[in-house]
Design a protein around this motif. Structure first.
Motif, PDB file in Angstrom:
ATOM      1  N   THR A  38       1.057  -1.256   0.090  1.00 65.76           N
ATOM      2  CA  THR A  38      -0.128  -0.153   0.003  1.00 65.76           C
ATOM      3  C   THR A  38       0.845   1.183  -0.071  1.00 65.76           C
ATOM      4  N   PRO A  39       0.186   2.340  -0.567  1.00 65.21           N
ATOM      5  CA  PRO A  39       1.107   3.446  -0.558  1.00 65.21           C
ATOM      6  C   PRO A  39       1.755   3.989   0.915  1.00 65.21           C
ATOM      7  N   SER A  40       0.961   3.679   1.980  1.00 64.18           N
ATOM      8  CA  SER A  40       1.798   4.174   3.333  1.00 64.18           C
ATOM      9  C   SER A  40       2.755   3.057   3.716  1.00 64.18           C
ATOM     10  N   LYS A  41       2.606   1.865   3.255  1.00 63.89           N
ATOM     11  CA  LYS A  41       3.791   0.936   3.632  1.00 63.89           C
ATOM     12  C   LYS A  41       5.035   1.276   2.701  1.00 63.89           C
ATOM     13  N   ARG A  42       4.858   1.678   1.343  1.00 58.46           N
ATOM     14  CA  ARG A  42       5.859   2.200   0.637  1.00 58.46           C
ATOM     15  C   ARG A  42       6.664   3.095   1.201  1.00 58.46           C
ATOM     16  N   VAL A  43       6.085   4.128   1.681  1.00 60.14           N
ATOM     17  CA  VAL A  43       6.556   5.312   2.343  1.00 60.14           C
ATOM     18  C   VAL A  43       7.322   5.021   3.538  1.00 60.14           C
ATOM     19  N   TYR A  44       6.920   4.140   4.414  1.00 65.60           N
ATOM     20  CA  TYR A  44       7.737   3.662   5.553  1.00 65.60           C
ATOM     21  C   TYR A  44       8.642   2.892   5.131  1.00 65.60           C
ATOM     22  N   LEU A  45       8.645   2.176   4.186  1.00 63.68           N
ATOM     23  CA  LEU A  45       9.598   1.122   3.721  1.00 63.68           C
ATOM     24  C   LEU A  45      10.947   2.347   3.159  1.00 63.68           C
ATOM     25  N   THR A  46      10.575   3.066   2.416  1.00 60.79           N
ATOM     26  CA  THR A  46      11.605   3.966   1.941  1.00 60.79           C
ATOM     27  C   THR A  46      12.007   4.719   3.033  1.00 60.79           C
ATOM     28  N   LEU A  47      11.529   5.428   3.670  1.00 66.18           N
ATOM     29  CA  LEU A  47      11.896   6.069   4.876  1.00 66.18           C
ATOM     30  C   LEU A  47      13.083   5.256   5.983  1.00 66.18           C
ATOM     31  N   ALA A  48      12.625   4.049   5.968  1.00 63.78           N
ATOM     32  CA  ALA A  48      13.653   3.024   6.780  1.00 63.78           C
ATOM     33  C   ALA A  48      14.847   2.793   5.904  1.00 63.78           C
ATOM     34  N   MET A  49      14.492   2.615   4.417  1.00 67.38           N
ATOM     35  CA  MET A  49      15.962   2.315   3.643  1.00 67.38           C
ATOM     36  C   MET A  49      16.999   3.608   3.761  1.00 67.38           C
ATOM     37  N   ILE A  50      16.045   4.862   3.703  1.00 64.73           N
ATOM     38  CA  ILE A  50      16.957   6.086   3.796  1.00 64.73           C
ATOM     39  C   ILE A  50      17.721   6.055   5.117  1.00 64.73           C
ATOM     40  N   ALA A  51      16.895   5.914   6.110  1.00 61.93           N
ATOM     41  CA  ALA A  51      17.539   5.994   7.279  1.00 61.93           C
ATOM     42  C   ALA A  51      18.776   5.103   7.718  1.00 61.93           C
ATOM     43  N   LEU A  52      18.522   3.823   7.065  1.00 58.26           N
ATOM     44  CA  LEU A  52      19.572   2.784   7.441  1.00 58.26           C
ATOM     45  C   LEU A  52      20.948   3.122   6.293  1.00 58.26           C
ATOM     46  N   ALA A  53      20.411   3.608   5.011  1.00 57.56           N
ATOM     47  CA  ALA A  53      21.541   4.029   4.239  1.00 57.56           C
ATOM     48  C   ALA A  53      22.504   4.991   4.958  1.00 57.56           C
ATOM     49  N   SER A  54      21.772   6.071   5.287  1.00 55.99           N
ATOM     50  CA  SER A  54      22.549   7.265   5.984  1.00 55.99           C
ATOM     51  C   SER A  54      23.573   6.953   6.905  1.00 55.99           C
ATOM     52  N   ASN A  55      23.429   5.962   7.593  1.00 52.73           N
ATOM     53  CA  ASN A  55      24.528   5.186   8.669  1.00 52.73           C
ATOM     54  C   ASN A  55      25.673   4.602   7.945  1.00 52.73           C
ATOM     55  N   ILE A  56      25.645   4.447   6.819  1.00 51.84           N
ATOM     56  CA  ILE A  56      26.805   3.724   6.113  1.00 51.84           C
ATOM     57  C   ILE A  56      27.931   4.702   5.807  1.00 51.84           C
ATOM     58  N   ASN A  57      29.082   4.522   6.358  1.00 52.18           N
ATOM     59  CA  ASN A  57      30.347   5.115   6.203  1.00 52.18           C
ATOM     60  C   ASN A  57      31.258   4.582   5.291  1.00 52.18           C
ATOM     61  N   ALA A  58      31.984   5.031   4.661  1.00 51.53           N
ATOM     62  CA  ALA A  58      33.314   4.337   4.047  1.00 51.53           C
ATOM     63  C   ALA A  58      34.372   4.413   4.749  1.00 51.53           C
TER      64      ALA A  58
END
Length: 129
Positions: free
Chosen positions: A5-25
C-alpha cells in the motif's frame, strides 16, 4: 507477489534511507609502524637474490600433472637420487617436478640418461626457459 500500500511504501522508503545514511566509507588514512630492522632485512634479501641466478643452469623436468602426483614423484625422486635437488613449480594447469642444477649440458645429459631409466616423460630444460 505482494503489492504494498502507499503508506507501507513510504515507511519502507524512509527506513531504507535511514539505514543507508548510517553507512560510512573506510578512512583513507593509514599509519604503518614497522621496525627499522625490517627494511634492512629486505635490502639484504634483495642483495642475496640478485647474486643467485638459477636461469644459467640446465635442469630436468621429470613430471607434469596433478599436485598429489607431483608431490609423490618428488618424494620418490629424493629417496632415489639423494645428491640431486628438486622442486615443484605450478604452471597453469599443471604442477611440474624440476630437478638438478647442472652447469654444463654434458653433465645434464648424463644425468638425464640415468633418470630416463626410471621416469618416462623426462626432458632437459635449457637455461633461461
Amino acid at each position: 507477489m505482494r503489492i504494498l500500500t502507499p503508506s507501507k511504501r513510504v515507511y519502507l522508503t524512509l527506513a531504507m534511507i535511514a539505514l543507508a545514511s548510517n553507512i560510512n566509507a573506510q578512512d583513507q588514512n593509514l599509519t604503518l609502524n614497522q621496525d627499522p630492522k625490517f627494511e634492512q632485512l629486505l635490502n639484504d634479501k634483495r642483495k642475496i637474490n640478485t647474486s643467485l641466478s638459477t636461469n644459467d643452469t640446465y635442469r630436468i623436468q621429470i613430471f607434469s600433472g596433478k599436485s598429489d602426483e607431483a608431490k609423490k614423484t618428488l618424494t620418490d625422486f629424493k629417496r632415489e637420487y639423494t645428491t640431486l635437488d628438486g622442486t615443484i613449480i605450478f604452471n597453469t594447469p599443471n604442477y611440474k617436478v624440476i630437478v638438478g642444477n647442472f652447469k654444463t649440458k654434458i653433465e645434464a645429459e648424463r644425468n638425464l640418461a640415468e633418470i630416463k631409466k626410471r621416469y618416462k616423460t623426462v626432458f632437459l630444460l635449457k637455461p633461461g626457459k
